[in-house]
Design a protein around this motif. Structure first.
Motif, PDB file in Angstrom:
ATOM      1  N   ARG A 133       0.840  -1.187   0.000  1.00 41.31           N
ATOM      2  CA  ARG A 133       0.000   0.000   0.000  1.00 41.31           C
ATOM      3  C   ARG A 133       0.879   1.242   0.000  1.00 41.31           C
ATOM      4  O   ARG A 133       2.081   1.179   0.235  1.00 41.31           O
ATOM      5  CB  ARG A 133      -0.928   0.011   1.217  1.00 41.31           C
ATOM      6  N   THR A 134       0.232   2.374  -0.248  1.00 40.10           N
ATOM      7  CA  THR A 134       0.955   3.633  -0.429  1.00 40.10           C
ATOM      8  C   THR A 134       1.938   3.905   0.701  1.00 40.10           C
ATOM      9  O   THR A 134       3.084   4.279   0.475  1.00 40.10           O
ATOM     10  CB  THR A 134      -0.063   4.786  -0.514  1.00 40.10           C
ATOM     11  N   ARG A 135       1.494   3.689   1.947  1.00 43.11           N
ATOM     12  CA  ARG A 135       2.345   4.051   3.063  1.00 43.11           C
ATOM     13  C   ARG A 135       3.618   3.205   3.093  1.00 43.11           C
ATOM     14  O   ARG A 135       4.713   3.717   3.277  1.00 43.11           O
ATOM     15  CB  ARG A 135       1.586   3.919   4.390  1.00 43.11           C
ATOM     16  N   GLU A 136       3.464   1.893   2.837  1.00 41.84           N
ATOM     17  CA  GLU A 136       4.645   1.028   2.826  1.00 41.84           C
ATOM     18  C   GLU A 136       5.601   1.418   1.707  1.00 41.84           C
ATOM     19  O   GLU A 136       6.817   1.401   1.874  1.00 41.84           O
ATOM     20  CB  GLU A 136       4.207  -0.434   2.642  1.00 41.84           C
ATOM     21  N   ILE A 137       5.023   1.770   0.567  1.00 44.59           N
ATOM     22  CA  ILE A 137       5.860   2.143  -0.573  1.00 44.59           C
ATOM     23  C   ILE A 137       6.639   3.415  -0.259  1.00 44.59           C
ATOM     24  O   ILE A 137       7.839   3.514  -0.514  1.00 44.59           O
ATOM     25  CB  ILE A 137       4.980   2.324  -1.831  1.00 44.59           C
ATOM     26  N   ARG A 138       5.968   4.368   0.374  1.00 42.74           N
ATOM     27  CA  ARG A 138       6.656   5.615   0.704  1.00 42.74           C
ATOM     28  C   ARG A 138       7.716   5.369   1.774  1.00 42.74           C
ATOM     29  O   ARG A 138       8.802   5.946   1.719  1.00 42.74           O
ATOM     30  CB  ARG A 138       5.646   6.676   1.151  1.00 42.74           C
ATOM     31  N   GLU A 139       7.385   4.503   2.735  1.00 39.87           N
ATOM     32  CA  GLU A 139       8.363   4.200   3.783  1.00 39.87           C
ATOM     33  C   GLU A 139       9.599   3.519   3.208  1.00 39.87           C
ATOM     34  O   GLU A 139      10.709   3.681   3.701  1.00 39.87           O
ATOM     35  CB  GLU A 139       7.741   3.281   4.846  1.00 39.87           C
ATOM     36  N   ALA A 140       9.388   2.746   2.115  1.00 44.16           N
ATOM     37  CA  ALA A 140      10.506   2.004   1.530  1.00 44.16           C
ATOM     38  C   ALA A 140      11.434   2.906   0.726  1.00 44.16           C
ATOM     39  O   ALA A 140      12.438   2.454   0.206  1.00 44.16           O
ATOM     40  CB  ALA A 140       9.977   0.881   0.646  1.00 44.16           C
ATOM     41  N   GLY A 141      11.079   4.194   0.604  1.00 43.53           N
ATOM     42  CA  GLY A 141      11.995   5.112  -0.046  1.00 43.53           C
ATOM     43  C   GLY A 141      11.561   5.589  -1.423  1.00 43.53           C
ATOM     44  O   GLY A 141      12.391   5.921  -2.254  1.00 43.53           O
ATOM     45  N   VAL A 142      10.255   5.604  -1.664  1.00 42.92           N
ATOM     46  CA  VAL A 142       9.763   6.186  -2.905  1.00 42.92           C
ATOM     47  C   VAL A 142       9.182   7.563  -2.573  1.00 42.92           C
ATOM     48  O   VAL A 142       8.176   7.667  -1.881  1.00 42.92           O
ATOM     49  CB  VAL A 142       8.687   5.298  -3.567  1.00 42.92           C
ATOM     50  N   ALA A 143       9.873   8.593  -3.053  1.00 37.26           N
ATOM     51  CA  ALA A 143       9.387   9.954  -2.816  1.00 37.26           C
ATOM     52  C   ALA A 143       8.405  10.304  -3.921  1.00 37.26           C
ATOM     53  O   ALA A 143       8.504   9.810  -5.040  1.00 37.26           O
ATOM     54  CB  ALA A 143      10.551  10.934  -2.818  1.00 37.26           C
ATOM     55  N   TYR A 144       7.469  11.164  -3.597  1.00 43.04           N
ATOM     56  CA  TYR A 144       6.357  11.400  -4.512  1.00 43.04           C
ATOM     57  C   TYR A 144       6.047  12.888  -4.577  1.00 43.04           C
ATOM     58  O   TYR A 144       5.736  13.517  -3.575  1.00 43.04           O
ATOM     59  CB  TYR A 144       5.150  10.594  -4.025  1.00 43.04           C
ATOM     60  N   ILE A 145       6.144  13.432  -5.781  1.00 40.29           N
ATOM     61  CA  ILE A 145       5.697  14.815  -6.018  1.00 40.29           C
ATOM     62  C   ILE A 145       4.482  14.724  -6.928  1.00 40.29           C
ATOM     63  O   ILE A 145       4.612  14.496  -8.125  1.00 40.29           O
ATOM     64  CB  ILE A 145       6.806  15.650  -6.675  1.00 40.29           C
ATOM     65  N   PRO A 146       3.282  14.857  -6.371  1.00 37.29           N
ATOM     66  CA  PRO A 146       2.078  14.644  -7.184  1.00 37.29           C
ATOM     67  C   PRO A 146       1.854  15.774  -8.190  1.00 37.29           C
ATOM     68  O   PRO A 146       2.395  16.868  -8.052  1.00 37.29           O
ATOM     69  CB  PRO A 146       0.951  14.607  -6.155  1.00 37.29           C
ATOM     70  N   GLU A 147       1.050  15.429  -9.159  1.00 29.66           N
ATOM     71  CA  GLU A 147       0.731  16.357 -10.234  1.00 29.66           C
ATOM     72  C   GLU A 147      -0.008  17.589  -9.702  1.00 29.66           C
ATOM     73  O   GLU A 147       0.306  18.715 -10.060  1.00 29.66           O
ATOM     74  CB  GLU A 147      -0.159  15.578 -11.216  1.00 29.66           C
ATOM     75  N   ASP A 148      -0.974  17.351  -8.839  1.00 36.44           N
ATOM     76  CA  ASP A 148      -1.792  18.446  -8.331  1.00 36.44           C
ATOM     77  C   ASP A 148      -1.427  18.651  -6.869  1.00 36.44           C
ATOM     78  O   ASP A 148      -1.940  17.987  -5.987  1.00 36.44           O
ATOM     79  CB  ASP A 148      -3.279  18.074  -8.478  1.00 36.44           C
ATOM     80  N   ARG A 149      -0.514  19.567  -6.616  1.00 35.16           N
ATOM     81  CA  ARG A 149       0.027  19.659  -5.254  1.00 35.16           C
ATOM     82  C   ARG A 149      -1.027  20.083  -4.248  1.00 35.16           C
ATOM     83  O   ARG A 149      -0.994  19.681  -3.097  1.00 35.16           O
ATOM     84  CB  ARG A 149       1.223  20.607  -5.207  1.00 35.16           C
ATOM     85  N   GLN A 150      -1.980  20.927  -4.696  1.00 36.12           N
ATOM     86  CA  GLN A 150      -2.951  21.411  -3.712  1.00 36.12           C
ATOM     87  C   GLN A 150      -3.921  20.314  -3.288  1.00 36.12           C
ATOM     88  O   GLN A 150      -4.410  20.318  -2.174  1.00 36.12           O
ATOM     89  CB  GLN A 150      -3.725  22.597  -4.282  1.00 36.12           C
TER      90      GLN A 150
END
Lengths: 577, 372
Positions: free
Chosen positions: A394-411
């Motif tokens: 899931r998203t949280r595990e993926i982010r914890e594993a070191g995938v940084a994310y800059i989304p398209e729509d920041r707001q």
């Protein structure tokens, strides 16, 4: 249109006191006009001045027009337009004149205040100071309906069409009283389409049409409502180079028929090729109005930026042979559609590599990002981080594993606009140091680290306790980039990382990505800015209708090649697999 | 910083005060139009309560407080649990039925009854949570429906297990044994009646609510979901799970609403048990801005108006229901005032940021200011 009587009458008595604007060339700044906005608030309002009366309004009120010396061939005159608009660039003392029957370009960096200005001209927002004159007559626009009555039409960057309606239905929607909804309307659409060479079939279904045709429908819509002055907000942003040429042919056609086009852009080559006059806006105010023959793109860019122009551009390759992120045959089916949104996407990113994804928006880029980030379950296919299969994570595990994310729509996806900066620093890293201690939020740690990010990434803010929504787009984005870089990422998934940020922030975000790449970061870069893609990427892949259709070397590829591949026009693009 | 928080405090207090003033004016207007004695009404309502009434006010507020916190938990993540009313009635019925059996001695019986009530309330709320997460049914609709169903279910079960009160027509569950009844605390001097012992439970609920929402990771996720669901999803919050957890937590808290009444006053659940507490909780949570202390103030105000209205018929000759008008107008006014003040706050802060940045820029001119 008797209800326009008071407006015209009052406006004329005021307009007399306005100094002549004849003879102004470069600097269109004139001292403030005494009449403020709002003088006509009640007089000019009419409860049902809906769209669709534009033509009548213009001709009927024409005789009341005062004999301003310069007004005769000036479609639009703006003087001293000032809009104090919190948080973003206000318009300050904007002034320029648009001649009838010309294409007038407004250029400026993202965030320079172009959009605010156009909203003022379209009646969406009202200026705090300054005057607007249409055909030499002062007007007060309280709503888009007023603007339409004055013959101003606007084509927005994001199309406002119902996909499951025909062209005819889309065009008459909201303007049913003009020519009905049947044969009369159909004939009128055909006439406009023929007159201006728009090549639109009134009975085509919008969902079957391409982006270029949809844009022409939007133009037809405003013409149908009687617009004589057409504002196009970044019309080329969604088009590939070939479609841009077609659009420009249409604009020349409109011009030759006596219509006036206001063309907003920050793409200088395009502006130079199509505009008759160019007004440059920087930091909310008009810098200069020039003829395209007297400047080149470089000079225009420097007027726009006010400084040396940064270019994206990687140095020597840092690509290693260590695979960091890999996807295998990702398929994402769409409910009720015959075609898959993603159709067998396999890509590989190595440490130190920037993989750029080029494509016209809506070809599956957003979905691909969501699949990789675990926000969307693919129909089939696998995602690997290093050797680990993360498809089920899931998203949280993926982010914890070191995938940084800059989304398209920041707001919408990267910020809590009503929360302070330091809480936004926690967002997306709720389980990581220094934000938490066990299950408890470590406010002190998060605050201290926010101070560091603000300093290191040059986020301009008076305090870390202000709400994220109070910051400008560029500073919001620097905060996001700083946050994502603060957790030693292995992969950065960046969707349009410099969209809508000012040039200073853009340069520093590029620097950050380059720096991280040198240190072995794998980057998936999705961008609509071909220059950014070519400048930053080590490899560029083109996505078209959910498939990766070609691989290009950014050192040799041109924007035109990419454009052709993005629309599927090029037969020669080599297959990836 | 000090001026910053002073401004915040001012903004926080401005809205409720404004709402009270509006309610005062509107109610006075209504009374005038109807020809009722305005001055007497306000004299009665705003007179200082006697010690006995003070106890009633505190007791009423205790129950309201728990109910409002139960609602507020959902509000913090934009989850509208309209079903606190049904949840507390299901829960207090289950609790009363359990306690009446007296399977356990004194205090242990109290403790276990509270657990039973929380479980019952949570289970009832989980129906709405399931429907929302799995079937996409708005929790507003489903909880309203479940309130009606709860009424029927409780009524039906009550008839099955009820004992007849001697000398009266009312029926109720078996009274809880005396060893499990809580006689109350003598907090207010000069009063013959006592404050519910379970006011301690309300305090505990408030402290826990504050801690969990503001200090824990769970609370952060909850607030993030409330502020922007899309951002929460991108940050790794599993929203469906949050919906289920929060809804059940809200229902479990709703289960506590009836406890002070059960142990401190009624000692059984019957047809005369106080109704409508869940709906009052919605209003009180709104008035108190979902803040633990704000809700306490709002609950006291609500209870104050309730108790003071009892004398209206006798002293001013006006039906005590006029208080409902006041409470309703307060709510309307406060919702509008909060929204206005929130917008003003956002605007003021944006202007302040822009101003301060402009000031620093003119101090040290940079070649390219990132204004946008």
């Amino acid at each position: 249109m008797g209800r326009h009587g008071p407006c015209g009458a009052v406006a004329s008595s005021r307009a007399v006191s306005v100094p002549s604007t004849a003879g102004r060339s470069d600097r269109c700044r004139v001292g403030l006009v005494t009449s403020g906005p709002g003088a006509l608030t009640t007089a000019a309002r009419s409860p049902n001045s809906g769209p669709g009366r534009g033509v009548v309004a213009i001709t009927a009120s024409a005789p009341e027009r005062p004999a301003t010396p310069a007004g005769a061939d000036h479609a639009v005159e703006l003087e001293g337009i000032t809009k104090r608009f919190p948080g973003v660039v206000a318009n300050k003392d904007i002034g320029f004149t648009v001649r009838k029957g010309t294409v007038h370009a407004i250029v400026g960096e993202n965030g320079a205040g172009k959009s605010t200005l156009m909203k003022i001209l379209y009646g969406v927002q009202r200026p705090d100071e300054g005057t607007i004159r249409i055909d030499g007559r002062e007007v007060h626009l309280h709503s888009p309906a007023d603007a339409i009555d004055e013959g101003i039409g606007m084509v927005f960057q994001h199309f406002q069409l119902a996909d499951n309606f025909t062209v005819l239905e889309n065009v008459v929607l909201g303007a049913e009283k003009l020519h009905g909804i049947g044969e009369g309307a159909r004939a009128e659409i055909r006439r406009i389409s023929d007159d201006y060479g728009l090549d639109i079939d009134p009975d085509a279904l919008v969902e079957d049409l391409g982006v270029g045709a949809r844009q022409r429908i939007e133009i037809l819509k405003v013409l149908y409502r009687g617009a004589k002055i057409i504002i196009l907000d970044e019309p080329t942003a969604v088009l590939v180079p070939q479609e841009v040429d077609e659009l420009f042919d249409n604009l020349r056609e409109l011009k030759s028929e006596g219509l006036t086009v206001l063309f907003i852009s920050h793409k200088l080559d395009e502006v130079l090729s199509v505009a008759d006059t160019i007004t440059v806006i920087r930091r909310g105010t008009t810098v200069k109005t020039v003829e395209p023959s007297s400047v080149n793109a470089r000079q225009l860019a420097e007027l726009m930026v006010g400084a040396e122009l940064p270019t994206p551009g990687t140095e020597e390759s840092t690509v290693t042979d260590r695979v960091v992120l890999r996807t295998e045959g990702i398929v994402l089916g769409a409910a009720g559609a015959s075609r898959n949104v993603l159709d067998g996407i396999s890509l590989t990113i190595h440490a130190g590599e920037v993989l750029g994804i080029a494509g016209v928006e809506g070809n599956g880029q957003a979905e691909l990002v969501e699949v990789i980030m675990g926000m969307r379950e693919p129909t089939s296919g696998l995602v690997f981080l290093g050797d680990t299969d993360i498809s089920e994570w899931r998203t949280r595990e993926i982010r914890e594993a070191g995938v940084a994310y800059i989304p398209e729509d920041r707001q919408r996806h990267a910020l809590l606009l009503e929360a302070p900066l330091w809480e936004n620093r926690i967002l997306g890293h709720q389980t990581e140091e220094p934000n938490v201690r066990g299950l408890i939020i470590n406010a002190a740690g998060a605050k201290a680290d926010t101070e560091r990010i603000v300093k290191e990434y040059d986020v301009r803010t008076p305090s870390i306790n202000v709400k994220a929504g109070s910051l400008s787009g560029g500073n919001q984005q620097k905060l996001i980039v700083g946050r994502e870089m603060s957790h030693r990422p292995k992969v950065l998934v960046a969707a349009h990382p410099t969209r809508g940020v000012d040039v200073g922030a853009q340069a520093s975000i590029w620097d950050i990505i380059r720096q991280a790449r040198r240190e072995g970061l794998a980057v998936l870069l999705i961008s609509a800015d071909l220059e950014e893609l070519i400048g930053l990427s080590d490899t560029i892949q083109v996505i078209l209708r959910g498939r990766l259709t070609g691989t290009f070397d950014p050192d040799t590829v041109t924007a035109e090649d990419l454009g052709a591949a993005m629309t599927g026009a090029a037969g020669g693009a080599e297959e990836t697999r | 910083m000090s001026t910053f928080s002073a401004r915040k405090l001012l903004l926080a207090v401005a809205a409720p005060v404004l709402a009270l003033v509006v309610a005062f004016i509107v109610t006075s207007g209504i009374l005038l139009v109807l020809g009722d004695p305005v001055v007497e009404v306000w004299q009665t309502l705003l007179s200082w309560p006697k010690p006995r009434q003070l106890v009633q006010i505190v007791n009423g507020a205790t129950v309201y407080y728990i109910s409002a916190v139960a609602v507020a938990v959902g509000f913090r993540m934009n989850l509208f649990n309209i079903g606190v009313d049904g949840q507390y009635r299901i829960a207090v019925f289950a609790g009363a039925a359990f306690a009446g059996q007296a399977w356990f001695p004194g205090p242990l019986n109290v403790l276990l009854t509270i657990v039973v009530a929380m479980v019952a309330g949570g289970l009832w709320a989980s129906i709405a949570a399931y429907l929302k997460v799995r079937r996409g049914i708005s929790e507003v609709i489903s909880t309203i429906m479940l309130n009606a169903i709860a009424t029927g279910v409780v009524q039906w079960l009550l008839l099955k297990i009820a004992v007849k009160q001697p000398g009266s027509n009312t029926i109720s569950t078996k009274p809880i044994p005396e060893s499990s009844q809580l006689s109350g605390l003598s907090l207010i001097p000069g009063a013959t009646n006592k404050v519910y012992t379970l006011i301690l439970l309300a305090v505990l609920v408030g402290v826990l609510y504050w801690f969990v929402i503001n200090k824990t990771r769970f609370g952060f996720d909850l607030r993030a979901t409330g502020r922007s669901e899309s951002a929460a999803v991108a940050s790794g919050v599993k929203v469906p799970r949050m919906v289920v957890t929060t809804m059940i937590a809200s229902g479990a808290l709703a289960g506590l609403v009836g406890m002070p009444l059960l142990f401190g006053q009624d000692h059984s659940y019957g047809t005369t048990f106080q109704a409508g507490l869940g709906f009052a909780g919605i209003g009180i949570a709104l008035l108190g801005r979902n803040h633990p202390l704000g809700i306490a103030a709002a609950a006291l105000l609500w209870s104050f108006l309730d108790v003071q209205s009892n004398a209206l018929q006798i002293r001013a000759g006006v039906a005590s229901e006029v208080v409902f008008i006041i409470q309703g107008v307060i709510l309307f006014a406060v919702v509008i005032a909060y929204e206005l003040i929130r917008r003003a706050d956002v605007r003021l802060e944006q202007q302040r940021v822009a101003r301060e940045l402009a000031a620093t820029r003119s101090d040290a001119p940079t070649p390219e200011g990132a204004t946008a």
